[in-house]
Every structure is written in C-alpha cells, then in structure tokens.
Write a protein that holds these residues in place. Structure first.
Motif, PDB file in Angstrom:
ATOM      1  N   THR A   1      -3.516  11.649   0.226  1.00  0.00           N
ATOM      2  CA  THR A   1      -3.008  12.074   1.521  1.00  0.00           C
ATOM      3  C   THR A   1      -1.488  12.172   1.525  1.00  0.00           C
ATOM      4  OG1 THR A   1      -4.899  11.034   2.620  1.00  0.00           O
ATOM      5  CG2 THR A   1      -2.981  11.549   3.992  1.00  0.00           C
ATOM      6  N   CYS A   2      -0.811  11.086   1.146  1.00  0.00           N
ATOM      7  CA  CYS A   2       0.659  11.078   1.220  1.00  0.00           C
ATOM      8  C   CYS A   2       1.335  11.235  -0.142  1.00  0.00           C
ATOM      9  CB  CYS A   2       1.159   9.817   1.910  1.00  0.00           C
ATOM     10  SG  CYS A   2       0.849   8.288   0.999  1.00  0.00           S
TER      11      CYS A   2
ATOM     12  N   GLY B   1      -9.427   1.753  -0.213  1.00  0.00           N
ATOM     13  CA  GLY B   1      -8.982   3.109   0.079  1.00  0.00           C
ATOM     14  C   GLY B   1      -9.279   4.050  -1.073  1.00  0.00           C
ATOM     15  N   SER B   2      -9.232   5.324  -0.797  1.00  0.00           N
ATOM     16  CA  SER B   2      -9.523   6.351  -1.798  1.00  0.00           C
ATOM     17  C   SER B   2      -8.247   6.767  -2.514  1.00  0.00           C
ATOM     18  CB  SER B   2     -10.138   7.579  -1.131  1.00  0.00           C
ATOM     19  OG  SER B   2     -11.371   7.237  -0.555  1.00  0.00           O
ATOM     20  N   LEU B   3      -8.371   6.988  -3.814  1.00  0.00           N
ATOM     21  CA  LEU B   3      -7.228   7.408  -4.621  1.00  0.00           C
ATOM     22  C   LEU B   3      -7.609   8.564  -5.525  1.00  0.00           C
ATOM     23  CD1 LEU B   3      -5.930   3.907  -5.779  1.00  0.00           C
ATOM     24  CD2 LEU B   3      -4.908   5.390  -4.054  1.00  0.00           C
TER      25      LEU B   3
ATOM     26  N   GLY C   1       0.819  -1.204   0.000  1.00  0.00           N
ATOM     27  CA  GLY C   1       0.000   0.000   0.000  1.00  0.00           C
ATOM     28  C   GLY C   1       0.848   1.246   0.000  1.00  0.00           C
ATOM     29  N   CYS C   2       0.187   2.352   0.256  1.00  0.00           N
ATOM     30  CA  CYS C   2       0.866   3.649   0.243  1.00  0.00           C
ATOM     31  C   CYS C   2       1.626   3.878   1.556  1.00  0.00           C
ATOM     32  CB  CYS C   2      -0.147   4.760  -0.007  1.00  0.00           C
ATOM     33  SG  CYS C   2      -1.311   5.011   1.344  1.00  0.00           S
TER      34      CYS C   2
ATOM     35  N   ALA D   1       0.169   4.534  -6.113  1.00  0.00           N
ATOM     36  CA  ALA D   1      -0.541   3.332  -5.696  1.00  0.00           C
ATOM     37  C   ALA D   1      -0.460   2.247  -6.772  1.00  0.00           C
ATOM     38  CB  ALA D   1      -1.996   3.649  -5.390  1.00  0.00           C
TER      39      ALA D   1
ATOM     40  N   CYS E   1      -2.205   8.128  -3.772  1.00  0.00           N
ATOM     41  CA  CYS E   1      -2.885   8.472  -2.523  1.00  0.00           C
ATOM     42  C   CYS E   1      -2.969   9.991  -2.402  1.00  0.00           C
ATOM     43  CB  CYS E   1      -2.122   7.883  -1.341  1.00  0.00           C
ATOM     44  SG  CYS E   1      -2.824   8.364   0.251  1.00  0.00           S
TER      45      CYS E   1
ATOM     46  N   SER F   1       1.815   8.925  -2.406  1.00  0.00           N
ATOM     47  CA  SER F   1       2.457   7.699  -2.897  1.00  0.00           C
ATOM     48  C   SER F   1       1.794   7.196  -4.171  1.00  0.00           C
ATOM     49  CB  SER F   1       2.355   6.575  -1.868  1.00  0.00           C
ATOM     50  OG  SER F   1       3.037   6.885  -0.693  1.00  0.00           O
TER      51      SER F   1
ATOM     52  N   ALA G   1      -3.411   4.633   3.958  1.00  0.00           N
ATOM     53  CA  ALA G   1      -4.799   4.906   3.565  1.00  0.00           C
ATOM     54  C   ALA G   1      -5.248   4.046   2.381  1.00  0.00           C
ATOM     55  CB  ALA G   1      -4.971   6.383   3.225  1.00  0.00           C
ATOM     56  N   PHE G   2      -4.308   3.615   1.559  1.00  0.00           N
ATOM     57  CA  PHE G   2      -4.600   2.737   0.429  1.00  0.00           C
ATOM     58  C   PHE G   2      -3.867   1.420   0.627  1.00  0.00           C
ATOM     59  CE2 PHE G   2      -3.018   0.901  -3.550  1.00  0.00           C
ATOM     60  CZ  PHE G   2      -4.214   0.584  -4.163  1.00  0.00           C
TER      61      PHE G   2
END
Length: 140
Positions: free
Chosen positions: A83-84, A65-67, A17-18, A88, A81, A86, A22-23
C-alpha cells in the motif's frame, strides 16, 4: 514496553510498522546486533545514504499484515507494504534472523548501530571511525 514472560521475568517489547499502518511488528527482547549498510541495494530501497537495521532472532518477532516480497539477492528477501511502499523487513534464507529497519520502530533512540557494512559505497560526507567498518560484508 515490558511484558511478562512464561518464566515470570519481564521482556522488553518494541513495536513498529509501515507508514500507513497496514503492517505491524512486535519484537521481544534485545536485537542480536544493530548495523548500518551502505550497499547499493539498501541505498536504493531506502532512498537514503544507508539502511540501518536491528537484527532479531526470527522467533522473537511477531508480524501482522500483508506484504509483498522482492528477492534482492540469491539468499536475500526484502518485504515491503504494497500500500505505502515502506520497507517492512529483510531476511536471508541462510540465517534464522529478521532485519527490522530502525526507522520503522514506533520509538526513536532505541538502538545505536554496532558496525557498518559495505563502506566502500559510503557517502564521503558521512563521519568515519564511529564503529567497526567493513568494506563489504562482515564475517558472522
């Protein structure tokens, strides 16, 4: 990790994941191929000299998770992601595959690339001749 399939056989499962968590993804079985890409988009997206991906059939990967998505080419979609930031995964609308970044897996040492793409953009300090090399895209 191994999980039991409906036919009674065990399937290898790799998760990842990220950076912020979150993903998440879960890939079953082995990738159809593993490659390194030196194209300018992969270099910029990863902030590195290349991107390295394990390519799985779409049906072998579960995600949560949301992307956010960026259309990086006519048929290329890169998902990241929000948020961060990354990477995915990436995909091409012309293929029923998911390209998972090797660095996003929870384990290291899982896959070694089978080939390299877009070698005309490869950094000169990287070793050459370790695997088949293509100046641009390879034939599928």
């Amino acid at each position: 990790m191994n999980v039991q399939k409906d036919d009674g056989h065990a399937a290898t499962v790799h998760e990842g994941g990220c950076a912020c968590g979150a993903f998440r993804f879960r890939a079953s079985g082995e990738p159809t191929r593993v490659g390194m890409c030196h194209c300018m988009t992969c270099r910029q997206v990863h902030g590195s000299a290349f991107g390295a991906y394990a390519i799985y059939a779409r049906g072998d990967v579960m995600m949560s998770g949301s992307l956010s998505t960026w259309r990086s080419s006519e048929d290329g979609r890169r998902h990241f992601c929000p948020t961060c930031g990354s990477v995915a995964y990436m995909e091409f609308t012309t293929r029923d595959e998911v390209d998972l970044p090797i660095g996003a897996f929870d384990e290291t040492g899982l896959f070694e690339p089978d080939y390299e793409l877009w070698c005309k953009h490869r950094e000169p300090w990287l070793p050459q001749g370790a695997r088949p090399e293509y100046d641009e895209e390879r034939q599928h």
